[in-house]
Design an enzyme around this catalytic site. Sequence first.
Site, PDB file in Angstrom:
ATOM      1  N   GLY A 188      10.251   0.436  -2.252  1.00  0.00           N
ATOM      2  CA  GLY A 188       9.666  -0.321  -1.147  1.00  0.00           C
ATOM      3  C   GLY A 188       8.203  -0.566  -1.429  1.00  0.00           C
ATOM      4  O   GLY A 188       7.683  -0.224  -2.483  1.00  0.00           O
TER       5      GLY A 188
ATOM      6  N   GLY B  94       1.297  -4.116   1.725  1.00  0.00           N
ATOM      7  CA  GLY B  94       0.084  -4.776   1.269  1.00  0.00           C
ATOM      8  C   GLY B  94      -0.885  -3.854   0.562  1.00  0.00           C
ATOM      9  O   GLY B  94      -1.821  -4.320  -0.092  1.00  0.00           O
ATOM     10  N   PHE B  95      -0.706  -2.525   0.675  1.00  0.00           N
ATOM     11  CA  PHE B  95      -1.654  -1.606   0.064  1.00  0.00           C
ATOM     12  C   PHE B  95      -1.019  -0.730  -1.012  1.00  0.00           C
ATOM     13  O   PHE B  95      -1.673   0.142  -1.551  1.00  0.00           O
ATOM     14  CB  PHE B  95      -2.289  -0.717   1.135  1.00  0.00           C
ATOM     15  CG  PHE B  95      -3.165  -1.494   2.076  1.00  0.00           C
ATOM     16  CD1 PHE B  95      -4.454  -1.832   1.712  1.00  0.00           C
ATOM     17  CD2 PHE B  95      -2.689  -1.912   3.300  1.00  0.00           C
ATOM     18  CE1 PHE B  95      -5.260  -2.551   2.566  1.00  0.00           C
ATOM     19  CE2 PHE B  95      -3.495  -2.638   4.161  1.00  0.00           C
ATOM     20  CZ  PHE B  95      -4.785  -2.960   3.789  1.00  0.00           C
ATOM     21  N   GLY B  96       0.232  -0.931  -1.322  1.00  0.00           N
ATOM     22  CA  GLY B  96       0.826  -0.137  -2.374  1.00  0.00           C
ATOM     23  C   GLY B  96       2.330  -0.232  -2.399  1.00  0.00           C
ATOM     24  O   GLY B  96       2.939  -0.996  -1.655  1.00  0.00           O
TER      25      GLY B  96
ATOM     26  N   LYS C 251       4.256   7.402  -4.683  1.00  0.00           N
ATOM     27  CA  LYS C 251       3.612   6.440  -3.802  1.00  0.00           C
ATOM     28  C   LYS C 251       2.328   5.984  -4.481  1.00  0.00           C
ATOM     29  O   LYS C 251       1.480   6.801  -4.836  1.00  0.00           O
ATOM     30  CB  LYS C 251       3.309   7.058  -2.437  1.00  0.00           C
ATOM     31  CG  LYS C 251       4.539   7.234  -1.561  1.00  0.00           C
ATOM     32  CD  LYS C 251       4.148   7.594  -0.138  1.00  0.00           C
ATOM     33  CE  LYS C 251       5.383   7.611   0.769  1.00  0.00           C
ATOM     34  NZ  LYS C 251       5.013   7.851   2.181  1.00  0.00           N
TER      35      LYS C 251
ATOM     36  N   ASP D 175       5.127   7.993  14.415  1.00  0.00           N
ATOM     37  CA  ASP D 175       6.140   6.989  14.083  1.00  0.00           C
ATOM     38  C   ASP D 175       7.523   7.635  13.953  1.00  0.00           C
ATOM     39  O   ASP D 175       8.252   7.385  12.990  1.00  0.00           O
ATOM     40  CB  ASP D 175       5.781   6.248  12.793  1.00  0.00           C
ATOM     41  CG  ASP D 175       6.474   4.890  12.704  1.00  0.00           C
ATOM     42  OD1 ASP D 175       6.883   4.356  13.757  1.00  0.00           O
ATOM     43  OD2 ASP D 175       6.611   4.359  11.588  1.00  0.00           O
TER      44      ASP D 175
END
Length: 629
Positions: free
Chosen positions: A44, A47-49, A67, A164
Amino acid sequence: MSQICCLNPDCYNPPVPDKTKFCPNCGVPLVILRNRYRPVKPLGGGGFGKTYLAQDIDKLNEKCVIKQFAPQTQNTYALKKAKDLFDQEAKQLKDLNHSQIPQLQAYFDEDDCLYLIQDFIDGENLLIELANGETFDNQKIRELLLNLLPVLKTVHDQDIIHRDIKPENIMRRRDSKLFLIDFGASKQLQGTMRPGTKIGTFGYAAAEQMEDREVYPASDLFSLGATCFHLMTRVHPWELWKTQGYSWVKKWRSHLQQSVSLELGQILDKLLQLEYQNRYQSAEEVLQVLQPPPKFTNSSRRGFIKTGALFIGGVTVAVVVQNIFGTKNQKSTPEITTSANTPTPQNTPTPEITTSSNNLNSFNFEVVKTDSTGSIISRSNSSANYFTEDLGNGVTLEMVEIPGGTFYMGSPENEAQRDSDESPQHQVTVPSFFMAKYQLTQAQYQAIIGTNPSNFKGNNRPVEKVSWDDAVAFCQGLSQKTGKNYRLPSESEWEYACRAGTTTPFYFGESITPDLVNYDGNYPYASAPKGQYRQQTTDVGTFPPNAFGLYDMHGNVYEWCLDDYQQNYSNAPIDGSALTSLNVNTRLIRSSSWNAFGTGCRSAVRNLNTRVHKDSIMGFRVVVSSRTQ
């Protein structure tokens, strides 16, 4: 595994054969991080990684997760905020020593990128279980609470709020052990510190969280209650939140399809209180009500269907909204696995091919108009120009010419069941372009990408379970093959093409029926009667087109657009271009799907999801500004 994965965040096709020194797709050297962690498959990204499945060579190729923090923005504030959140996640994983939280293995900087290595949980999240037919009765919800509340107690004891909690972020390992994952949205609780950014998922997140107020352990407990509600009822809290706000929590019992025990009902009543002061204030309080806990055994869990690729949330940090948001107008419906044999398309005209003056071909078709009951009140003949791309192996892509023009985007205030994000209605001038005649098919996707991720198999069915990033990668591959600049449509191009000169709720007219659109006919629009609910996609071209000759602009699958999502049309582009300057992780979705309600199929309806989200209701179609571009 016999492959390695390119770690270039911009690579459109990262997996390559092992023993390769340079990526054949982007030319970047292939690396094994710290001579230990071998990336093997992308999982997956945002926008940042990105997130990758990997092997730990020092542990006999044991699976782990990489990650990667690799921001694709020059916004200084966004970069700092994103890096702070990435650092925070690493620190919190290190501090949170619990057997039901993935453990941090390493955190380091290499080749100007930050990397976080953590445990791989071999299993499926609860949303997948639900989609595969798992039932969550009183006993299973009780077991869920008894297994997760001690984890939350550990998290909250470290002054951390997860922020979350939802079915996607609860994993069940193959041995049935539950894990709480994705701490990228978590926040350190320091007195009455305000979060400053909206982090969480609409529907699951507590009111104080979405209103940028303080967050508390009770905020996570609300999300846990909303998760239990979703699992018990199969009703997505987002679907209720978008039409009712938080008023749904007062009547959550009305959605039950089974009886709820007195004890569990009272617990959920308190977990779902709107004001945090009225909820349980700690996980320990809830556990005290549940005592004595029943013994949890593996045999208490029903078997479930395995679904192939595992999705683990990537680095989905954003400045305004983060992580996976539920799609508007979408029901939580089990995915139906079907045979590869698909029905023969119906109502698909055999085009009469002629050569037009500008060297394009043309095809003829019938356009129908409906009244408020969805009944056809008129029929007319029309035609459109198009050209064909040869994708190889007998697979082609038809691109229809969309003439330029000016239209009113959004819905008028008197349109029934409209949403506030369809305002203000405004005039937009769209230059001419070419748009795919059909939603992209599985055969077309496989011809360029080489794989078919779809749940409902069939060469002529739309490709689904593709993220925004997947759709962009397809456009890049198609552009390389054809020499043209293929892309996703802007939101205004999509609505202009959908309406095809109409101003009614649908391009057919005032309403629709399942004879015209693939949606859930149990939930009609206007005065239309109830009708068929197919519970799966249909072949493209099965239903009548609009006046531009485009098929399935209502229903079948949602379609990704190029734009970032914003909550209204204030300062929206009026020249047909895409809004891409918000530095958010959410992207626009238009159209609707096989499991949408009638109101969700309207031409003006806007939806959103994170760019990495994949689902059997998500597809796309492509555009190109010029035939020779």
